[in-house]
Design an enzyme around this catalytic site. Structure first.
Site, PDB file in Angstrom:
ATOM      1  N   SER A 126     -59.605   0.335   6.427  1.00 24.17           N
ATOM      2  CA  SER A 126     -60.510   0.428   7.260  1.00 24.17           C
ATOM      3  C   SER A 126     -60.558  -0.823   7.615  1.00 24.17           C
ATOM      4  O   SER A 126     -60.384  -2.143   6.732  1.00 24.17           O
ATOM      5  CB  SER A 126     -61.560   1.261   7.337  1.00 24.17           C
ATOM      6  N   TYR A 150     -69.003   2.746   2.353  1.00 22.00           N
ATOM      7  CA  TYR A 150     -67.656   2.909   2.521  1.00 22.00           C
ATOM      8  C   TYR A 150     -66.570   1.729   2.999  1.00 22.00           C
ATOM      9  O   TYR A 150     -66.409   1.236   2.266  1.00 22.00           O
ATOM     10  CB  TYR A 150     -68.252   3.730   3.997  1.00 22.00           C
TER      11      TYR A 150
END
Length: 251
Positions: free
Chosen positions: A148, A162
């Site tokens: 990501s 995350y």
């Protein structure tokens, strides 16, 4: 190897929906036999596999929680039995957990996110290596870890836990790409920008689109294309790469 439609076999974790489903479809269209791994979306996984088979491809749906090492071992054993020897792995299974300031995220949520995003990928890679490695009779292969853009921004006040799990995944790619090069295994990272999937939610996607130079969020198929390319022979000299697919937004 990858050009032989009868011998290219891949596992896509988190393969039933979103980016994983798009990658599974694209790989099947290009001659790969695909094991679509999922943990909860039974209907979506079996519908995806049925569509691939109806189009003349080879696929199987295998339910397994990547945080369970025993389930991961069984996932790879079933892929061996149903499709053949592995030469591609896409670690797409991912979990945000919850959004908010780091101090407000329960420890159990943080641990679960790391279990899925990092330790699940590591468990899958441990199973993939002996199947792909030239040193153990394999034909080589490629691994793609789906990261990501938040892994480089830190995601303050939003998803630090995350972001850190994905940053660790990036480091895993960097180390393994060098460690496994002599065994005929390439390891790369795809780093999607905001993508139209179920995970972010409509409001988050709408806000994200305003910050993307191209002016919109990605479609899952656009990320799937990058994954499929990195698995292909066309990327035969690419290893250790961090491929950002973000519409012009750094990350």
């Amino acid at each position: 190897m990858k050009g032989d439609a009868g011998r290219a076999v891949a596992i896509v974790t988190g393969g039933s929906r979103g980016i994983g489903a798009a990658a599974s479809r694209l790989l099947a269209q290009r001659g790969w036999a695909v094991a679509v791994n999922y943990v909860a979306a039974d209907d979506a996984a079996h519908a995806l596999v049925a569509g691939i088979v109806a189009s003349g491809g080879r696929a199987t749906a295998i339910k397994a929680d990547v945080t369970d090492v025993g389930a991961v071992v069984e996932l790879f054993a079933r892929c061996d039995a149903e499709l053949g020897r592995l030469c591609g792995l896409v670690n797409c299974a991912g979990l945000v957990g919850m959004r908010g300031r780091y101090v407000d995220v329960p420890d159990a949520v943080v641990r679960r996110v790391f279990d899925v995003n990092l330790f699940g990928a590591m468990a899958c890679i441990r199973e993939a290596i002996p199947r792909m490695s030239l040193q153990s009779g394999g034909q080589g292969g490629a691994i793609v870890n789906v990261s990501s853009g938040l892994s480089t921004s830190g995601a303050p006040n939003v998803e630090i836990h995350y972001a850190v799990s994905k940053a660790a995944l990036n480091c895993l790619t960097l180390g393994l790409s060098q460690e496994l090069a002599g065994e005929g295994i390439r390891v790369n990272t795809v780093s999607p920008g905001a993508t139209r999937t179920e995970m972010p939610g409509a409001a988050v996607l709408e806000a994200a689109a305003a910050e993307i130079p191209i002016g919109r969020v990605a479609e899952p198929e656009e990320i799937g294309e990058a994954i499929a390319w990195l698995l292909s022979d066309q990327a035969s000299y690419v290893s250790g790469a961090y491929l950002r697919v973000g519409g012009g937004k750094p990350g």
